[in-house]
Write an enzyme that holds these catalytic residues in place. Structure first.
Site: not given
Ligand code: OAD
Length: 249
Positions: A66, A120, A186
């Site tokens: 990554r 994070h 996002g």
């Molecule tokens: P997620 O993968 O859970 O969610 C990503 C979000 O972005 C989803 O709601 C999608 O609909 C949205 N999305 C995808 N493509 C997009 C685009 N082009 N424009 C706008 N929105 C878009 O990611 P996070 O919410 O960041 O933690 O996840 C939270 C945490 O879970 C991360 O920081 C990570 C993970 O486990 C750790 O690693 C500690």
């Protein structure tokens, strides 16, 4: 979005969706039918302290991959727009702006943002289990390089794993308390404590706005949700804020 002339302090929370269009996989499901990262890897195999204790090689290899990958990606229009907002809002003297990100890539910084809280952790940082030092790190960790600070071969990715405490929480809650506007961009709203920020900010009196590809789990907490791609929604919103700033300023 409401009356921008009353907005002084803005807190922006970003998640994987902001970097999706730079080619970095999101964690849960994806925008184009590909599975998220957590569909290819079991979270508990790579993103927990238990996994690291049980099989450090597997975990280090995963994060080495990554770390190498994000260095080939470029910031997109959403990162650039947020950096512009940060610079112009600060320059206008209107109030404070804080970008809090759950992302472990450095695309906000490479897009020009100056002050980003990585709650994070960061791919480009290593953390020494022996001396507790943290340092910039761009190469692999799988070969167990010695810590530049103390020499111990005890470096791990500086990533907050499940079951560990996110960073900078006091600063973040202090900013949320002072926020007039909270914007979530996002993020799926699946992971706490970040998923609870909207509720906290709203209870403290902030207006709340969500910019996301689809409604997140916390959508009901937002005064307004705009659905679409970050590279379109974010620059549009930034234009609006900065135009409102001039009109209301
Ligand atoms: P997620 O993968 O859970 O969610 C990503 C979000 O972005 C989803 O709601 C999608 O609909 C949205 N999305 C995808 N493509 C997009 C685009 N082009 N424009 C706008 N929105 C878009 O990611 P996070 O919410 O960041 O933690 O996840 C939270 C945490 O879970 C991360 O920081 C990570 C993970 O486990 C750790 O690693 C500690």
């Amino acid at each position: 979005m409401g009356d921008m002339s009353k907005i002084r302090n803005i807190v922006i929370l970003t998640g994987a969706g902001v970097s999706a269009e730079s080619g970095i996989d999101t964690f849960r499901g994806a925008n184009d039918g590909r599975g998220g990262l957590w569909e290819e890897h079991r979270v508990e195999d790579v993103a927990t302290p238990e996994a690291y204790a049980a099989d450090p090689g597997l975990v280090l290899r995963f994060y080495d991959m990554r770390r190498a990958s994000i260095q080939t990606k470029q910031p997109n229009a959403a990162h650039l727009a947020l950096a512009r907002l940060e610079a112009e809002w600060a320059g206008s003297g209107r109030g404070a702006i804080l970008i809090v990100t759950q992302n472990v890539d450095d695309l906000h910084e490479r897009g020009g943002a100056k002050r980003v809280l990585h709650m994070h952790g960061e791919h480009l940082s290593a953390w020494c289990g022996a001396c507790d030092g943290r340092m910039e790190w761009t190469g692999p960790l799988i070969d167990r390089p010695p810590c530049p600070l103390c020499g111990a071969r005890a470096l791990r990715p500086d990533i907050v794993w499940f079951g560990e405490m996110p960073y900078r929480m006091e600063e973040i809650y202090a900013a949320l308390r002072e926020a007039d506007l909270f914007v979530s961009i996002g993020t799926s709203g699946a992971v706490y404590p970040a998923a609870g920020f909207v509720r906290h900010a709203r209870e403290m009196g902030a207006r709340t706005l969500e910019l996301n590809l689809e409604a997140s789990q916390g959508s009901a907490w937002f005064h307004e949700s705009r659905l679409g791609a970050a590279t379109e929604l974010v620059p549009e919103w930034v234009e609006e804020v900065l135009a409102g700033d001039e009109a209301g300023g």
